[in-house]
Scaffold this motif. Structure first.
Motif, PDB file in Angstrom:
ATOM      1  N   ALA A 216       0.852  -1.188   0.000  1.00 44.79           N
ATOM      2  CA  ALA A 216       0.000   0.000   0.000  1.00 44.79           C
ATOM      3  C   ALA A 216       0.878   1.224   0.000  1.00 44.79           C
ATOM      4  N   GLN A 217       0.260   2.376  -0.153  1.00 46.19           N
ATOM      5  CA  GLN A 217       1.028   3.611  -0.086  1.00 46.19           C
ATOM      6  C   GLN A 217       0.213   4.668   0.612  1.00 46.19           C
ATOM      7  N   GLU A 218       0.917   5.628   1.204  1.00 45.52           N
ATOM      8  CA  GLU A 218       0.212   6.734   1.840  1.00 45.52           C
ATOM      9  C   GLU A 218      -0.279   7.684   0.762  1.00 45.52           C
ATOM     10  N   SER A 219      -1.339   8.378   1.068  1.00 42.57           N
ATOM     11  CA  SER A 219      -1.875   9.341   0.109  1.00 42.57           C
ATOM     12  C   SER A 219      -1.528  10.750   0.561  1.00 42.57           C
ATOM     13  N   GLU A 220      -1.717  11.669  -0.340  1.00 46.79           N
ATOM     14  CA  GLU A 220      -1.606  13.071   0.030  1.00 46.79           C
ATOM     15  C   GLU A 220      -2.724  13.380   1.012  1.00 46.79           C
ATOM     16  N   PRO A 221      -2.552  14.349   1.898  1.00 50.67           N
ATOM     17  CA  PRO A 221      -3.586  14.643   2.882  1.00 50.67           C
ATOM     18  C   PRO A 221      -4.948  14.956   2.282  1.00 50.67           C
ATOM     19  N   SER A 222      -4.982  15.516   1.074  1.00 52.34           N
ATOM     20  CA  SER A 222      -6.257  15.898   0.482  1.00 52.34           C
ATOM     21  C   SER A 222      -6.938  14.741  -0.248  1.00 52.34           C
ATOM     22  N   GLN A 223      -6.256  13.609  -0.426  1.00 53.23           N
ATOM     23  CA  GLN A 223      -6.840  12.477  -1.123  1.00 53.23           C
ATOM     24  C   GLN A 223      -7.492  11.534  -0.131  1.00 53.23           C
ATOM     25  N   GLN A 224      -8.548  10.873  -0.574  1.00 52.52           N
ATOM     26  CA  GLN A 224      -9.192   9.868   0.270  1.00 52.52           C
ATOM     27  C   GLN A 224      -8.559   8.517  -0.016  1.00 52.52           C
ATOM     28  N   ILE A 225      -8.264   7.781   1.046  1.00 50.23           N
ATOM     29  CA  ILE A 225      -7.715   6.434   0.899  1.00 50.23           C
ATOM     30  C   ILE A 225      -8.882   5.471   0.784  1.00 50.23           C
ATOM     31  N   ILE A 226      -8.778   4.524  -0.120  1.00 56.52           N
ATOM     32  CA  ILE A 226      -9.817   3.535  -0.284  1.00 56.52           C
ATOM     33  C   ILE A 226      -9.225   2.161   0.025  1.00 56.52           C
ATOM     34  N   ALA A 227      -9.859   1.452   0.943  1.00 53.37           N
ATOM     35  CA  ALA A 227      -9.360   0.137   1.329  1.00 53.37           C
ATOM     36  C   ALA A 227      -9.481  -0.825   0.156  1.00 53.37           C
ATOM     37  N   PRO A 228      -8.444  -1.649  -0.046  1.00 52.55           N
ATOM     38  CA  PRO A 228      -8.525  -2.621  -1.134  1.00 52.55           C
ATOM     39  C   PRO A 228      -9.534  -3.716  -0.813  1.00 52.55           C
ATOM     40  N   GLU A 229     -10.174  -4.232  -1.855  1.00 53.70           N
ATOM     41  CA  GLU A 229     -11.092  -5.351  -1.682  1.00 53.70           C
ATOM     42  C   GLU A 229     -10.263  -6.609  -1.473  1.00 53.70           C
ATOM     43  N   ALA A 230     -10.734  -7.479  -0.581  1.00 56.48           N
ATOM     44  CA  ALA A 230      -9.985  -8.689  -0.287  1.00 56.48           C
ATOM     45  C   ALA A 230     -10.914  -9.888  -0.250  1.00 56.48           C
ATOM     46  N   ALA A 231     -10.428 -10.994  -0.770  1.00 57.25           N
ATOM     47  CA  ALA A 231     -11.159 -12.252  -0.649  1.00 57.25           C
ATOM     48  C   ALA A 231     -10.973 -12.767   0.774  1.00 57.25           C
ATOM     49  N   GLU A 232     -11.794 -13.714   1.178  1.00 55.14           N
ATOM     50  CA  GLU A 232     -11.775 -14.235   2.542  1.00 55.14           C
ATOM     51  C   GLU A 232     -10.403 -14.756   2.966  1.00 55.14           C
ATOM     52  N   ASP A 233      -9.669 -15.380   2.052  1.00 52.70           N
ATOM     53  CA  ASP A 233      -8.390 -15.978   2.417  1.00 52.70           C
ATOM     54  C   ASP A 233      -7.183 -15.098   2.078  1.00 52.70           C
ATOM     55  N   ASP A 234      -7.416 -13.859   1.644  1.00 50.62           N
ATOM     56  CA  ASP A 234      -6.321 -12.940   1.338  1.00 50.62           C
ATOM     57  C   ASP A 234      -5.756 -12.317   2.600  1.00 50.62           C
ATOM     58  N   ILE A 235      -4.511 -11.906   2.512  1.00 53.83           N
ATOM     59  CA  ILE A 235      -3.897 -11.071   3.536  1.00 53.83           C
ATOM     60  C   ILE A 235      -3.643  -9.725   2.875  1.00 53.83           C
ATOM     61  N   VAL A 236      -4.239  -8.672   3.433  1.00 53.24           N
ATOM     62  CA  VAL A 236      -4.091  -7.339   2.871  1.00 53.24           C
ATOM     63  C   VAL A 236      -3.342  -6.474   3.883  1.00 53.24           C
ATOM     64  N   VAL A 237      -2.259  -5.860   3.425  1.00 51.34           N
ATOM     65  CA  VAL A 237      -1.442  -5.000   4.267  1.00 51.34           C
ATOM     66  C   VAL A 237      -1.615  -3.563   3.790  1.00 51.34           C
ATOM     67  N   THR A 238      -1.986  -2.669   4.712  1.00 55.17           N
ATOM     68  CA  THR A 238      -2.186  -1.261   4.379  1.00 55.17           C
ATOM     69  C   THR A 238      -1.290  -0.414   5.273  1.00 55.17           C
ATOM     70  N   LEU A 239      -0.422   0.354   4.667  1.00 56.63           N
ATOM     71  CA  LEU A 239       0.422   1.268   5.436  1.00 56.63           C
ATOM     72  C   LEU A 239      -0.394   2.499   5.781  1.00 56.63           C
ATOM     73  N   LEU A 240      -0.627   2.706   7.057  1.00 55.18           N
ATOM     74  CA  LEU A 240      -1.385   3.872   7.503  1.00 55.18           C
ATOM     75  C   LEU A 240      -0.460   5.059   7.752  1.00 55.18           C
TER      76      LEU A 240
END
Length: 138
Positions: A17-41
Motif C-alpha cells: 500500500a502507499q500513503e496518500s496526500e492529505p487531500s486524497q481519500q484512501i480507499i481500502a482494497p477489496e480482499a477475498a476471505e483468504d487474502d492477507i491485505v497490508v495497508t500502510l497507515l
C-alpha cells in the motif's frame, strides 16, 4: 499464525500500500476471505508531518483487523479507509519510540465512542515484555 502475519506485514510494506496526500481519500482494497491485505497507515518519523503520519500498519487476515503500532494519525487513516477504530481485533506494539505509540491514546479512547466502535471490552494489545507494567498505568 500471528507470528507469520506479523513477519509478512513487516517485510511486505513496499508493494502492499502507499500513503496518500492529505487531500486524497484512501480507499481500502477489496480482499477475498483468504487474502492477507497490508495497508500502510503511516510511515513517518517523530517529526509532526501532515504528509507522513506516524508508524502504523493494518493487516487484514483471516477476518481479523490486526494493527501494528499506533503512531500519530493512525485513527485518522483508519477512518479514511473505512475501518472503525473499534473494529481493531488486536494491536501489536513493536517498541516504545514515540512515532510508534503517539496515537495509542486516541485509538484506545476513540474505539469506545459511538459510532467508532462502542468497545465495551479491554483493548487487546501485545507488546514488549514491559507492556503489562506500562499498560497497568492507563
Amino acid at each position: 499464525m500471528l507470528a507469520t502475519i506479523a513477519a509478512f506485514a513487516l517485510l511486505s510494506t513496499g508493494a502492499a500500500a502507499q500513503e496518500s496526500e492529505p487531500s486524497q481519500q484512501i480507499i481500502a482494497p477489496e480482499a477475498a476471505e483468504d487474502d492477507i491485505v497490508v495497508t500502510l497507515l503511516g510511515t513517518g518519523t517523530p517529526d509532526p508531518r501532515i504528509d507522513r503520519f506516524g508508524a502504523s500498519i493494518l493487516v487484514n487476515a483471516a477476518g481479523q483487523n490486526l494493527l501494528f503500532d499506533a503512531g500519530r494519525g493512525a485513527v485518522i487513516r483508519l477512518e479514511q479507509i473505512g475501518v472503525s477504530p473499534g473494529a481493531i481485533d488486536q494491536l501489536f506494539v513493536t517498541h516504545y519510540h514515540s512515532d510508534h505509540i503517539n496515537g495509542l491514546a486516541d485509538l484506545w479512547l476513540t474505539s469506545r465512542l459511538p459510532p467508532h466502535g462502542n468497545r465495551q471490552t479491554p483493548f487487546p494489545m501485545t507488546g514488549p515484555t514491559t507492556a503489562r507494567c506500562w499498560l497497568a498505568r492507563i
